[in-house]
Design an enzyme around this catalytic site. Structure first.
Site, short mmCIF file in Angstrom:
data_model
loop_
_atom_site.label_atom_id
_atom_site.label_comp_id
_atom_site.label_asym_id
_atom_site.label_seq_id
_atom_site.Cartn_x
_atom_site.Cartn_y
_atom_site.Cartn_z
N HIS A 186 -0.91 18.51 36.84
CA HIS A 186 0.12 18.80 37.85
C HIS A 186 -0.54 19.18 39.16
O HIS A 186 -1.76 19.29 39.24
CB HIS A 186 1.12 19.85 37.36
CG HIS A 186 0.57 21.21 37.07
ND1 HIS A 186 -0.39 21.44 36.10
CD2 HIS A 186 0.86 22.44 37.59
CE1 HIS A 186 -0.66 22.73 36.04
NE2 HIS A 186 0.07 23.36 36.94
N HIS A 194 -0.49 21.90 41.23
CA HIS A 194 -0.86 23.24 41.69
C HIS A 194 -2.34 23.32 42.07
O HIS A 194 -3.18 22.66 41.47
CB HIS A 194 -0.51 24.30 40.63
CG HIS A 194 0.95 24.57 40.53
ND1 HIS A 194 1.53 25.11 39.40
CD2 HIS A 194 1.97 24.39 41.42
CE1 HIS A 194 2.84 25.24 39.59
NE2 HIS A 194 3.13 24.80 40.80
N ASP A 254 -4.69 25.40 41.59
CA ASP A 254 -5.69 25.75 40.57
C ASP A 254 -5.84 24.64 39.52
O ASP A 254 -6.51 24.82 38.50
CB ASP A 254 -5.37 27.10 39.90
CG ASP A 254 -4.04 27.12 39.16
OD1 ASP A 254 -3.09 26.42 39.59
OD2 ASP A 254 -3.92 27.84 38.15
N HIS A 255 -5.23 23.48 39.80
CA HIS A 255 -5.37 22.31 38.93
C HIS A 255 -5.83 21.07 39.69
O HIS A 255 -6.47 20.19 39.10
CB HIS A 255 -4.05 22.03 38.20
CG HIS A 255 -3.71 23.11 37.22
ND1 HIS A 255 -3.99 23.00 35.88
CD2 HIS A 255 -3.18 24.33 37.41
CE1 HIS A 255 -3.63 24.13 35.27
NE2 HIS A 255 -3.13 24.95 36.18
N HIS A 296 7.51 23.30 34.22
CA HIS A 296 6.68 24.18 35.07
C HIS A 296 6.66 23.59 36.48
O HIS A 296 6.86 24.29 37.46
CB HIS A 296 5.29 24.25 34.46
CG HIS A 296 4.30 25.07 35.23
ND1 HIS A 296 4.45 26.43 35.40
CD2 HIS A 296 3.14 24.73 35.85
CE1 HIS A 296 3.42 26.88 36.12
NE2 HIS A 296 2.62 25.88 36.40
N ASP A 345 -0.22 23.50 32.08
CA ASP A 345 0.50 24.76 32.05
C ASP A 345 1.86 24.63 31.37
O ASP A 345 2.74 25.49 31.56
CB ASP A 345 0.72 25.30 33.48
CG ASP A 345 -0.56 25.84 34.10
OD1 ASP A 345 -1.61 25.86 33.43
OD2 ASP A 345 -0.51 26.24 35.28
N HIS A 391 -5.12 28.12 30.74
CA HIS A 391 -5.34 29.52 31.11
C HIS A 391 -5.62 30.38 29.89
O HIS A 391 -5.13 30.10 28.80
CB HIS A 391 -4.11 30.10 31.82
CG HIS A 391 -3.87 29.55 33.19
ND1 HIS A 391 -4.42 30.10 34.32
CD2 HIS A 391 -3.14 28.49 33.60
CE1 HIS A 391 -4.03 29.40 35.38
NE2 HIS A 391 -3.25 28.41 34.97
#
Length: 257
Positions: free
Chosen positions: A58, A60, A62-63, A116, A135, A173
């Site tokens: 996805h 985001h 942090d991805h 998400h 996530d 995570h």
């Protein structure tokens, strides 16, 4: 049982995991998401692997935050969700539900799992029974509903639960201990969960990751996929309710836990 791939798990940022997937037959190497460039490059160097692909779950940061730096350095191919292509930096290949992507000699199945985010996907390596779920699903948890509905997320989790029991699940995570603290409040009589919490406490005390997990372990202990559990329904006051309603209430309680 010959593995066609090797998976390397990399600690990134505060509590993220990055993953390198190496196709043994051809040497093709993918980074599943790009949470942090330096640890990914260090892992590639240690293994003497060359980065050929990025598989984004996805958009985001942090991805997908390391996409462009890694692509500039390696010239790798970035694969991501067709329905979210405008938010995946540097995307080259757009994939959708049920697509089979040829990664070296390995076939990767794409599973759309929105909730998400609206364009979240998971990557399932069928030959090795390995899934990268970003996530959407966590060990004892699931992602927050930032862009999707409870119904969408429930359908997505059901899709993942339909994978074989033995499937190894790599989530993005290290949230397991916090998830466990919540899980036991909504399903206090779950013996498998009680045993798992003891195990998690021991692992974390020694600094050992609780990821990966497995479909069978989540099915037995993760409250977010256990909407049909009488113990869970009873605890949250929704005995006999529709699974989506039970899931929605469980997710709401976690948000305020």
């Amino acid at each position: 049982n010959f593995m066609t791939i090797e998976v390397l798990q990399i600690a990134c940022l505060d509590d993220n995991y990055g993953f390198l997937v190496h196709d043994n037959a051809t040497g093709a190497t993918a980074s599943v998401d790009t949470p942090e460039v330096a640890p990914i490059n260090a892992a590639l160097e240690a293994k003497d692997w060359k980065l050929t692909h990025i598989f984004n779950t996805h958009h985001h940061a942090d991805h997908a935050g390391g996409n462009e730096a890694l692509k500039a350095q390696w010239g790798c191919t970035i694969v991501g969700a067709a329905n979210d292509a405008h938010r995946i930096p540097g995307i080259d290949v757009q994939v959708s539900e049920g697509d089979l992507y040829e990664f070296g000699a390995t076939r990767v199945k794409v599973i759309e799992v929105p909730g998400h985010t609206s364009g979240h996907i998971a990557y399932y390596f069928e030959q090795d029974d390995v899934a990268f779920v970003g996530d959407t699903l966590f060990a004892l948890g699931c992602g927050r509903l930032f862009e999707g509905t409870a119904e969408q997320m429930w359908v997505s989790l059901e899709k993942l639960m339909a994978l074989p029991d033995a499937t190894t699940v790599y989530c993005a995570h290290e949230y397991t201990q916090a998830n466990a603290a919540f899980a036991i409040t909504v399903e206090p009589d779950n013996l498998a969960l009680q045993a798992r919490i003891e195990e998690i406490t021991k692992l974390r005390r020694e600094g050992i990751p609780t990821v990966p997990t497995s479909i069978s372990l989540e099915r037995a202990t993760n409250p977010f996929v256990r909407a049909t559990s009488a113990d869970l329904q009873n605890t949250i006051g929704l005995t006999g309710a529709d699974p989506v309603a039970v899931f929605a209430e469980t997710r709401k309680r976690k948000d305020h836990f």
